[in-house]
Design an enzyme around this catalytic site. Structure first.
Site, short mmCIF file in Angstrom:
data_model
loop_
_atom_site.label_atom_id
_atom_site.label_comp_id
_atom_site.label_asym_id
_atom_site.label_seq_id
_atom_site.Cartn_x
_atom_site.Cartn_y
_atom_site.Cartn_z
CE LYS A 137 -3.47 2.50 2.69
NZ LYS A 137 -4.33 2.50 3.92
CG HIS A 264 -19.54 -31.82 -29.01
ND1 HIS A 264 -18.90 -32.73 -28.13
CD2 HIS A 264 -19.94 -32.68 -30.05
CE1 HIS A 264 -19.22 -33.93 -28.45
NE2 HIS A 264 -19.54 -34.05 -29.56
CB ILE A 468 -18.21 -19.87 -48.81
CG1 ILE A 468 -19.18 -20.48 -49.72
CG2 ILE A 468 -16.70 -20.64 -48.53
CD1 ILE A 468 -20.66 -19.88 -49.71
CG ASP A 562 -19.32 -16.83 -51.61
OD1 ASP A 562 -19.39 -15.89 -51.07
OD2 ASP A 562 -18.01 -17.26 -51.59
#
Length: 885
Positions: A137, A264, A468, A562
């Site tokens: 301290k 999982h 993707i 895509d």
């Protein structure tokens, strides 16, 4: 002559002690030491005094009290102030300049086999902890050493003249960490011995059987769940405690019973409880469950389990409501490792407790439990910390904008609820999985059959490194789900001996791709009374083309077409995803409408938990506004549509698409004022590949109002040249327009009644106002369209603005829309820090607020609070603000 310095030494671990004592004596430092420490130093021939030499008190209670004395701790805690010097002089106390201490080996003691609590208690250090905390301290003056590994470096620095302030700081930090770890170890020991199993619960083993000493505990009180049956394992609890918040939040957001099937640490399926058709009951293998149609919870779990039965095999089940008999009957015949729910009827518990030979895990969760705001995890011995993802998701405020092709049909409520489910499920998948996963969900949004609504996950792609691949995985699972509704699949004739899991596997092969030959084919065909013919490619394509009204959600950007192309093949019509990617234009509605008529893109700005949604005031009274916002100078959102009665909202704008809220200007009315001069900002947007790499061009000019009116007739989101009527002072406009914007009561009466200016803002999104602060309090009202406002406290916003200016090598004002702010590097850097969660925001610290406002909504921004504004959606956005005091 300076007084001789003093060091107190009291160590259990005496490694390096004699070298340290020798070094201290060489620097003419007096040594005071406790019992065994003094004995070792003295036997080595060094000059040392017992601590009792200054306390005049011997060690007592078999050494339990050695250093606990005012003359010790006053010497350590004293500063160089005159008052402290006076106190020390009056009590004849000398200062202590160095403290060397380490603690009794509590960890080693409790690690011994068959150690008793009494033996452990004797190894709890009291005086040593007090020495360390006192010295740490007062590290501004005192140097504290708690680690023998630091002795050599300390002596080297001491020999050079003095211990630097930085070294004292780091030694103090290590001491506090040492005592904190010590206290934590003691608390853990007593929690295990005194509060088990209510606050500490030992587990069978960790992630793997060889990982012992596994447990779950809560430092802040009792565990929020009770183990009613079975014995949970580490993975069981990971699944349970990740699945529970999902169903809890689904129930809170939608008001429907909810269920999740977890494996999982990710959802294998999730759904809410709505009526099921007979066909759906057959697909989910629950057509024979008595009382199913009367139990929303049972139908929720039937769907959650039925969306991907292969992945749900051996699942952990989370249920939002108390478990009834129909739900228990479904669970009883499925392979599952456990269930977590807020309660169980007596009959349901009896059914479930018989599973797995009486070892089935049954957890009862405390619905009122709220975890701490800060969460931590340890990875490879290092600690990671963040604010818990506690953003509340709700149908009315969780999406920033709807982007859809012109003349597209109304967005059904089922689509809204489905996207909301996606956000909740996607968040749980993201936050409990591996970082940098791109999780994607496909849901069946609104397949109406005999008046019922099917609301469930039909495909989830998580854990893939490529976005993707997540999309393809989710799409393939959705396709497989839909193939199960084909009449050939529904009409399969099974042999009587075939078990449920074998049926699920055979259906998965039939719908996804059959083995061509060998033992695998023989095994597959052995399950049927009559082997169903495989689907031809033409049959698959024809059936899958009927899948529609599906929604897709992603936790990350959809920057490339895509993902949308693949999702659309699986019936997707609704997309919920963040925006902020440099390639956002690839999934812009203008491009999507060509390939996918009617597709709707629901988009959100990327945001982390440090942006908190600003909640509206409980009422719009003048007193509430003054007490909660104006006087304490805090930002505040007024109640929903508080300003809807402002005449300009109805007179200046007209709705062109009621389902999306898209609006346009009321040209017949506003054209009467076409000659009025207004300030327009002209911006030309350049692409990243354009030759102008320094950014967009920007100009400001005073022009007739009719020029802006004409431009808005043809402007779209894709228009590269944009006009924005920005900060047009109402005082300079025709009197009729002034009448349309009367001053609100909270502006006129909250303060002194001084109104500095009233400004109008109109444009076609995306519109943008960079980070700035206003010189006066500001009431900001949305007249049409939608805007997002991000607000930062004065100090935090100032740090960010200053850092941007410093990075640019300049200083600038943030009190108005400066031209530098609106183009080039300054615009990009300011936008990055506020809207793209960049590094400077992290460094500034603190939390900002995010506000979503629509037609008739109002926001109070106090003087000095920094803010940035974006217009979102399609059509026209219009706003007005009053600066006042």
């Amino acid at each position: 002559m300076a007084p001789r310095k003093t060091a107190i030494l009291s160590v259990y671990n005496k490694q390096g002690l004699l070298d340290l004592a020798n070094g201290l004596i060489k620097n003419d430092i007096r040594l005071l030491a406790s019992g065994g420490t003094a004995k070792l130093i003295r036997e080595a021939g060094f000059d040392v005094d017992d601590i009792s030499a200054i306390t005049n008190s011997p060690e007592i209670l078999k050494g339990r009290v050695k250093t606990l004395h005012p003359k010790v701790h006053a010497g350590i805690l004293s500063t160089n102030s005159e008052s402290d010097e006076k106190d020390l002089g009056e009590q004849n106390i000398d200062k202590v300049d160095f403290v060397v201490c380490n603690l009794y080996p509590f960890k080693d003691t409790i690690a011994k086999i068959n150690v008793t609590v009494e033996e452990a208690v004797e190894e709890i250090d009291i005086g040593g902890v007090t020495l360390l905390r006192a010295a740490a301290k007062n590290h501004a003056r005192v140097c504290v050493l708690s680690d023998p590994q630091d002795y050599a470096e300390f002596l080297q620095e001491l020999d050079s003249g003095e211990i630097t302030e930085k070294s004292r700081q780091l030694y103090a930090l290590k001491s506090f960490e040492h005592t904190a770890d010590y206290e934590s170890t003691i608390a853990d020991y007593f929690r295990k011995n005194y509060a088990s199993p209510y606050q500490h619960l030992p587990l069978r083993y960790g992630v793997n059987p060889h990982q012992k000493n596994s447990a779950v505990f809560n430092k802040d009180g009792p565990l929020p769940f009770k183990v009613l049956n079975g014995a949970p394992g580490y993975i069981n609890l990971l699944d349970s405690l990740n699945a529970w918040p999902l169903v809890k939040e689904l129930k809170q957001a939608l008001g429907l019973s909810a269920a999740a099937s977890f494996k999982h640490c990710s959802p294998a399926g999730a759904a809410v409880g709505v009526p099921m058709t007979q066909e759906e009951k057959e697909v989910c293998m629950v057509a024979d469950i008595e009382g199913l149609s009367e139990s929303a919870l049972a139908m929720a779990y039937a769907r959650a389990r039925g969306s991907d039965r292969m992945s749900s095999f051996g699942d952990i089940i989370a249920l939002s409501d108390s478990v009834d008999v129909p739900t228990a009957k479904i669970i009883s015949r499925e392979v599952s490792d456990g269930v977590i729910a807020p309660g169980y009827s007596k009959e349901a518990f009896e059914i479930l407790s018989k599973k797995k030979g009486g070892k089935y895990m049954i957890l009862q969760m405390d619905e009122s439990y709220e975890p701490p705001a800060i969460e931590q995890r340890t990875v490879y011995g290092l600690h990671l910390q963040q604010h818990r993802n506690d953003v509340k998701i709700h149908p009315k405020n969780s999406f920033d904008s709807i982007l859809s092709p012109k003349d597209s049909p109304a967005l059904p409520e089922s689509g809204e609820l489905s996207r909301l489910r996606f956000l909740l499920i996607n968040r749980e998948t993201q936050q409990c999985g591996v970082p940098h996963e791109h999780s994607l969900l496909l849901k069946h949004a609104s397949r109406f059959d005999s008046g019922s609504l099917n609301g469930q996950v039909i495909g989830l792609g998580a854990g893939q490194q490529s976005r993707i691949h997540c999309t393809r995985l989710a799409g393939d699972k959705a396709d497989g789900w839909w193939m199960r509704y084909h009449e050939r699949t529904l009409g399969v004739r099974w042999k009587k001996s075939v078990r449920r899991a074998e049926k699920s596997n055979a259906i998965d092969l039939l719908c996804g791709g059959l083995p061509k030959s060998g033992i695998e084919k023989q095994e597959y065909e052995s399950k049927f009374e009559v082997v169903p013919p495989p689907f031809t490619q033409e049959e698959r394509e024809r059936w899958l083309s009927q899948l529609s009204e599906v929604a897709v959600s992603s936790d990350a950007f959809f920057p490339f077409i895509d993902n949308v192309l693949r999702a659309h093949r699986s019936g997707v019509r609704y997309i919920a995803a963040p925006i902020g990617s440099q390639a956002d234009s690839d999934v812009n509605p203008s491009r999507l409408r060509t390939a996918f008529p009617g597709i709707t893109l629901r988009r959100t700005y990327a945001s982390t938990v440090r942006w908190r949604l600003l909640r509206p005031l409980e009422d719009g009274s003048l007193q509430t506004f003054r007490d909660k916002a104006f006087i304490p100078s805090k930002p505040a959102l007024l109640p929903k549509a508080y300003f809807i009665a402002i005449p300009s909202i109805q007179k200046w704008f007209r709705t062109t698409h009621h389902d999306t809220g898209r609006v346009a200007l009321n040209h017949p009315y506003l054209s009467k004022f076409g000659d009025a001069i207004v300030p327009l900002e002209f911006t030309r947007l350049f692409s990243a590949s354009a030759a102008n790499q320094d950014g967009d061009s920007f100009q400001r000019a005073e022009v007739p109002f009719y020029m802006f009116l004409e431009w808005t007739k043809s402007a779209t989101m894709e228009t590269s040249e944009r006009l924005y009527l920005a900060q047009a002072s109402l005082a300079s406009l025709p009197e009729a327009l002034k009448v349309d914007l009367p001053t609100p009561e909270i502006v006129a009466k909250s303060g002194m009644g001084d109104i500095y200016d009233t400004n109008i803002w109109m444009g076609s999104p995306p519109t943008y106002t960079p980070l700035h602060r206003d010189p006066n309090p500001n009431v900001f009202v949305q007249l049409a369209g939608h805007k997002i406002v991000r607000i930062l406290p004065p100090e935090m916003g100032g740090k960010i603005f200053a850092k941007v200016q410093n990075a640019l090598g300049r200083s600038g004002s943030a009190a108005f829309r400066g031209e530098d702010m609106m183009k080039g590097k300054e615009k990009r850097m300011l936008e990055d820090q506020v809207w793209n969660d960049s590094s400077m925001l992290d460094e500034a610290g603190g939390v900002g607020y995010e506000v979503h406002i629509g037609r008739g909504d109002g926001l109070f921004i106090p003087k000095g609070w920094w803010h940035s504004v974006k217009g979102v959606g399609e059509g026209i956005t219009g706003s007005v603000n009053w600066w006042f005091r």
